[in-house]
Design a protein around this motif. Sequence first.
Motif, PDB file in Angstrom:
ATOM      1  N   GLY A 153     -11.625   3.026  16.488  1.00  0.00           N
ATOM      2  CA  GLY A 153     -10.336   2.172  16.578  1.00  0.00           C
ATOM      3  C   GLY A 153      -9.067   3.274  16.870  1.00  0.00           C
ATOM      4  N   PRO A 154      -7.955   2.437  17.275  1.00  0.00           N
ATOM      5  CA  PRO A 154      -6.758   3.043  17.653  1.00  0.00           C
ATOM      6  C   PRO A 154      -5.886   3.673  16.453  1.00  0.00           C
ATOM      7  CG  PRO A 154      -6.356   1.025  17.985  1.00  0.00           C
ATOM      8  CD  PRO A 154      -7.873   0.908  17.393  1.00  0.00           C
ATOM      9  N   HIS A 155      -6.254   3.210  15.205  1.00  0.00           N
ATOM     10  CA  HIS A 155      -5.648   3.514  14.053  1.00  0.00           C
ATOM     11  C   HIS A 155      -6.272   3.077  12.904  1.00  0.00           C
ATOM     12  CE1 HIS A 155      -4.862  -0.834  13.975  1.00  0.00           C
ATOM     13  NE2 HIS A 155      -4.234  -0.812  15.088  1.00  0.00           N
ATOM     14  N   CYS A 156      -6.062   3.697  11.614  1.00  0.00           N
ATOM     15  CA  CYS A 156      -6.691   3.406  10.767  1.00  0.00           C
ATOM     16  C   CYS A 156      -6.089   3.561   9.183  1.00  0.00           C
ATOM     17  CB  CYS A 156      -8.059   4.189  10.406  1.00  0.00           C
ATOM     18  SG  CYS A 156      -7.486   6.074   9.927  1.00  0.00           S
ATOM     19  N   ASP A 157      -6.552   3.209   7.879  1.00  0.00           N
ATOM     20  CA  ASP A 157      -5.981   3.374   6.519  1.00  0.00           C
ATOM     21  C   ASP A 157      -6.329   4.845   6.183  1.00  0.00           C
ATOM     22  OD1 ASP A 157      -4.422   0.982   6.371  1.00  0.00           O
ATOM     23  OD2 ASP A 157      -6.418   0.169   6.241  1.00  0.00           O
ATOM     24  N   PHE A 158      -5.335   5.849   6.255  1.00  0.00           N
ATOM     25  CA  PHE A 158      -5.892   6.945   5.480  1.00  0.00           C
ATOM     26  C   PHE A 158      -4.909   7.309   4.238  1.00  0.00           C
ATOM     27  CE2 PHE A 158      -3.352   8.653   9.013  1.00  0.00           C
ATOM     28  CZ  PHE A 158      -2.261   9.416   8.199  1.00  0.00           C
ATOM     29  N   SER A 159      -5.444   8.002   3.216  1.00  0.00           N
ATOM     30  CA  SER A 159      -4.361   8.346   2.186  1.00  0.00           C
ATOM     31  C   SER A 159      -3.874   9.772   2.391  1.00  0.00           C
ATOM     32  CB  SER A 159      -4.906   7.814   0.823  1.00  0.00           C
ATOM     33  OG  SER A 159      -6.194   8.667   0.685  1.00  0.00           O
ATOM     34  N   ILE A 160      -3.098  10.001   1.598  1.00  0.00           N
ATOM     35  CA  ILE A 160      -2.463  11.610   1.460  1.00  0.00           C
ATOM     36  C   ILE A 160      -3.763  12.175   1.027  1.00  0.00           C
ATOM     37  CG2 ILE A 160      -0.831  13.272   0.544  1.00  0.00           C
ATOM     38  CD1 ILE A 160       0.131  10.850   2.134  1.00  0.00           C
ATOM     39  N   SER A 161      -4.602  11.837   0.038  1.00  0.00           N
ATOM     40  CA  SER A 161      -5.694  12.576  -0.454  1.00  0.00           C
ATOM     41  C   SER A 161      -6.754  12.748   0.545  1.00  0.00           C
ATOM     42  CB  SER A 161      -6.348  11.977  -1.454  1.00  0.00           C
ATOM     43  OG  SER A 161      -6.984  10.727  -1.033  1.00  0.00           O
ATOM     44  N   ASP A 162      -6.877  11.980   1.937  1.00  0.00           N
ATOM     45  CA  ASP A 162      -7.753  12.263   2.860  1.00  0.00           C
ATOM     46  C   ASP A 162      -7.450  13.428   3.744  1.00  0.00           C
ATOM     47  OD1 ASP A 162      -9.255  10.101   2.176  1.00  0.00           O
ATOM     48  OD2 ASP A 162      -7.942   8.768   3.132  1.00  0.00           O
ATOM     49  N   LEU A 163      -6.081  13.862   3.836  1.00  0.00           N
ATOM     50  CA  LEU A 163      -5.572  14.987   4.670  1.00  0.00           C
ATOM     51  C   LEU A 163      -5.974  16.286   4.313  1.00  0.00           C
ATOM     52  CD1 LEU A 163      -1.959  13.607   5.109  1.00  0.00           C
ATOM     53  CD2 LEU A 163      -3.915  13.125   6.830  1.00  0.00           C
ATOM     54  N   ALA A 164      -5.884  17.220   5.108  1.00  0.00           N
ATOM     55  CA  ALA A 164      -6.451  18.692   4.982  1.00  0.00           C
ATOM     56  C   ALA A 164      -5.479  19.140   3.640  1.00  0.00           C
ATOM     57  CB  ALA A 164      -6.203  19.534   6.062  1.00  0.00           C
ATOM     58  N   PRO A 165      -5.883  20.002   2.898  1.00  0.00           N
ATOM     59  CA  PRO A 165      -5.390  20.333   1.339  1.00  0.00           C
ATOM     60  C   PRO A 165      -3.923  21.034   1.857  1.00  0.00           C
ATOM     61  CG  PRO A 165      -7.491  21.138   1.466  1.00  0.00           C
ATOM     62  CD  PRO A 165      -7.234  20.701   2.609  1.00  0.00           C
ATOM     63  N   GLU A 166      -3.758  21.661   2.903  1.00  0.00           N
ATOM     64  CA  GLU A 166      -2.450  22.157   3.446  1.00  0.00           C
ATOM     65  C   GLU A 166      -1.571  21.309   3.778  1.00  0.00           C
ATOM     66  OE1 GLU A 166      -0.636  26.010   6.341  1.00  0.00           O
ATOM     67  OE2 GLU A 166      -2.691  24.975   6.987  1.00  0.00           O
ATOM     68  N   ALA A 167      -1.866  20.232   4.600  1.00  0.00           N
ATOM     69  CA  ALA A 167      -1.129  19.224   4.765  1.00  0.00           C
ATOM     70  C   ALA A 167      -0.699  18.308   3.526  1.00  0.00           C
ATOM     71  CB  ALA A 167      -1.755  18.124   5.824  1.00  0.00           C
ATOM     72  N   GLN A 168      -1.780  18.136   2.761  1.00  0.00           N
ATOM     73  CA  GLN A 168      -1.219  17.467   1.316  1.00  0.00           C
ATOM     74  C   GLN A 168      -0.081  18.120   0.685  1.00  0.00           C
ATOM     75  OE1 GLN A 168      -4.503  16.369  -1.321  1.00  0.00           O
ATOM     76  NE2 GLN A 168      -5.930  16.619   0.204  1.00  0.00           N
ATOM     77  N   SER A 169      -0.097  19.773   0.747  1.00  0.00           N
ATOM     78  CA  SER A 169       0.769  20.383   0.140  1.00  0.00           C
ATOM     79  C   SER A 169       2.206  20.238   0.691  1.00  0.00           C
ATOM     80  CB  SER A 169       0.473  21.806   0.101  1.00  0.00           C
ATOM     81  OG  SER A 169      -0.621  22.056  -0.872  1.00  0.00           O
ATOM     82  N   ILE A 170       2.019  20.180   2.109  1.00  0.00           N
ATOM     83  CA  ILE A 170       3.336  20.125   2.789  1.00  0.00           C
ATOM     84  C   ILE A 170       3.849  18.682   2.330  1.00  0.00           C
ATOM     85  CG2 ILE A 170       4.177  19.732   5.037  1.00  0.00           C
ATOM     86  CD1 ILE A 170       2.323  21.968   6.061  1.00  0.00           C
ATOM     87  N   TRP A 171       3.173  17.510   2.527  1.00  0.00           N
ATOM     88  CA  TRP A 171       3.692  16.212   2.225  1.00  0.00           C
ATOM     89  C   TRP A 171       4.455  16.164   0.719  1.00  0.00           C
ATOM     90  CZ3 TRP A 171       2.833  12.433  -1.218  1.00  0.00           C
ATOM     91  CH2 TRP A 171       3.193  11.306  -1.330  1.00  0.00           C
ATOM     92  N   LYS A 172       3.886  16.804  -0.122  1.00  0.00           N
ATOM     93  CA  LYS A 172       4.332  16.595  -1.631  1.00  0.00           C
ATOM     94  C   LYS A 172       5.549  17.571  -1.733  1.00  0.00           C
ATOM     95  CE  LYS A 172      -0.305  16.131  -3.714  1.00  0.00           C
ATOM     96  NZ  LYS A 172      -1.328  16.946  -4.579  1.00  0.00           N
ATOM     97  N   GLU A 173       5.618  18.531  -0.987  1.00  0.00           N
ATOM     98  CA  GLU A 173       6.787  19.489  -1.157  1.00  0.00           C
ATOM     99  C   GLU A 173       7.890  18.845  -0.631  1.00  0.00           C
ATOM    100  OE1 GLU A 173       8.412  23.726   0.797  1.00  0.00           O
ATOM    101  OE2 GLU A 173       6.445  22.994   1.407  1.00  0.00           O
ATOM    102  N   TYR A 174       8.101  17.980   0.346  1.00  0.00           N
ATOM    103  CA  TYR A 174       9.187  17.270   0.997  1.00  0.00           C
ATOM    104  C   TYR A 174       9.389  15.945   0.741  1.00  0.00           C
ATOM    105  CZ  TYR A 174       9.828  21.475   3.595  1.00  0.00           C
ATOM    106  OH  TYR A 174       9.940  22.945   3.912  1.00  0.00           O
ATOM    107  N   GLN A 175       8.753  15.242  -0.604  1.00  0.00           N
ATOM    108  CA  GLN A 175       8.729  14.032  -1.061  1.00  0.00           C
ATOM    109  C   GLN A 175      10.186  14.240  -1.863  1.00  0.00           C
ATOM    110  OE1 GLN A 175       7.076  10.806  -0.824  1.00  0.00           O
ATOM    111  NE2 GLN A 175       6.766  12.497   0.733  1.00  0.00           N
ATOM    112  N   PRO A 176      10.999  13.034  -1.834  1.00  0.00           N
ATOM    113  CA  PRO A 176      12.258  13.069  -2.458  1.00  0.00           C
ATOM    114  C   PRO A 176      12.034  13.050  -4.038  1.00  0.00           C
ATOM    115  CG  PRO A 176      12.317  11.039  -1.061  1.00  0.00           C
ATOM    116  CD  PRO A 176      10.678  11.732  -0.830  1.00  0.00           C
ATOM    117  N   LYS A 177      13.046  14.037  -4.447  1.00  0.00           N
ATOM    118  CA  LYS A 177      12.932  14.321  -5.949  1.00  0.00           C
ATOM    119  C   LYS A 177      13.419  13.399  -6.897  1.00  0.00           C
ATOM    120  CE  LYS A 177      10.908  18.304  -5.327  1.00  0.00           C
ATOM    121  NZ  LYS A 177      10.693  18.102  -3.859  1.00  0.00           N
TER     122      LYS A 177
END
Length: 317
Positions: free
Chosen positions: A293-317
Amino acid sequence: MVDRSGILICGGLLLDRYILVDEYPVRGEDGFILESFDVVGGCTANIAKTVKNLRAVPYAVSYVGSDSAGSEVMDFMDREELPTDCVRRKEGRTGYCMVLLEPDGERTFLTCKGCETEYSDLLIFEPAASVCGVVAVTGYYLLDDSSEKLIGRISALKGSGSKVLFDPSPLVGKIDKRRLERMLSLSDVITPNKAEAGFLAMSTGHETPELWALAHSKGGTCIVITDGSAGGCLYQNGKSHRYDAVKTNALDTTGAGDSFTGAIAYSLAHGVPPEKAVLLAAAAAAATASAKGPHCDFSISDLAPEAQSIWKEYQPK
């Protein structure tokens, strides 16, 4: 201080009509259909799903027809809890994209335009625009003459502080040259694939996509030329930086480029530097390509580890 982490997505909402084939037929010959189905898609829906998966708020900007396909689109938006502040029904037909999907995940498109290509300033609801710091625009939304008004509105939004992302899309060659030039000049980030970058290079008198990107990026625009499983290259201030794709078992590459764009838009809204944004985007594209399909539900935990770290780093504090 107003939170402006929302993202306006201008691209049109339509149906994807999937036809799964055993192999792409030679012109004039025959082949077999293995399966067929309809799903709400289009660049706007695909980008919006990724933005929502990354826990930001996407505002799709589109007309939707008064037909049954338009009702399917509105039902999808409601079911997926995607805001419809900037979506309006109108008399007319909802467009569709025929997707011929091969077993290795490669896809070929044929698009039938509907009222979703039309733009009016009535679509961009001011309260929604006020909470959006990024405007993502796809080339599909520049095909209609009404996009002259859209470009004017984008210019005004940029003047009030919004960042502008432009995904040229496969039909970039069909866009009026003057509109295309204006859109490129307004863009803070441009995300063409290799073929689209080739057209942009040719149309601006550059011998290669790389030379075009290097030259255009000297003016402050960030350019990312994507190349599927081969990764891609980021161009900033006249310099280039290659990045790798995230390995995945690709079932359907439809929407992977849109997911990449969605993650770049998210990154713009959250202050993620471009060299990190492309890694987050590559992971989002891989997650989307791993599902049919053209899109899907994915969670942050489904992303590659490096991507998870980047996402967490730039979350609003």
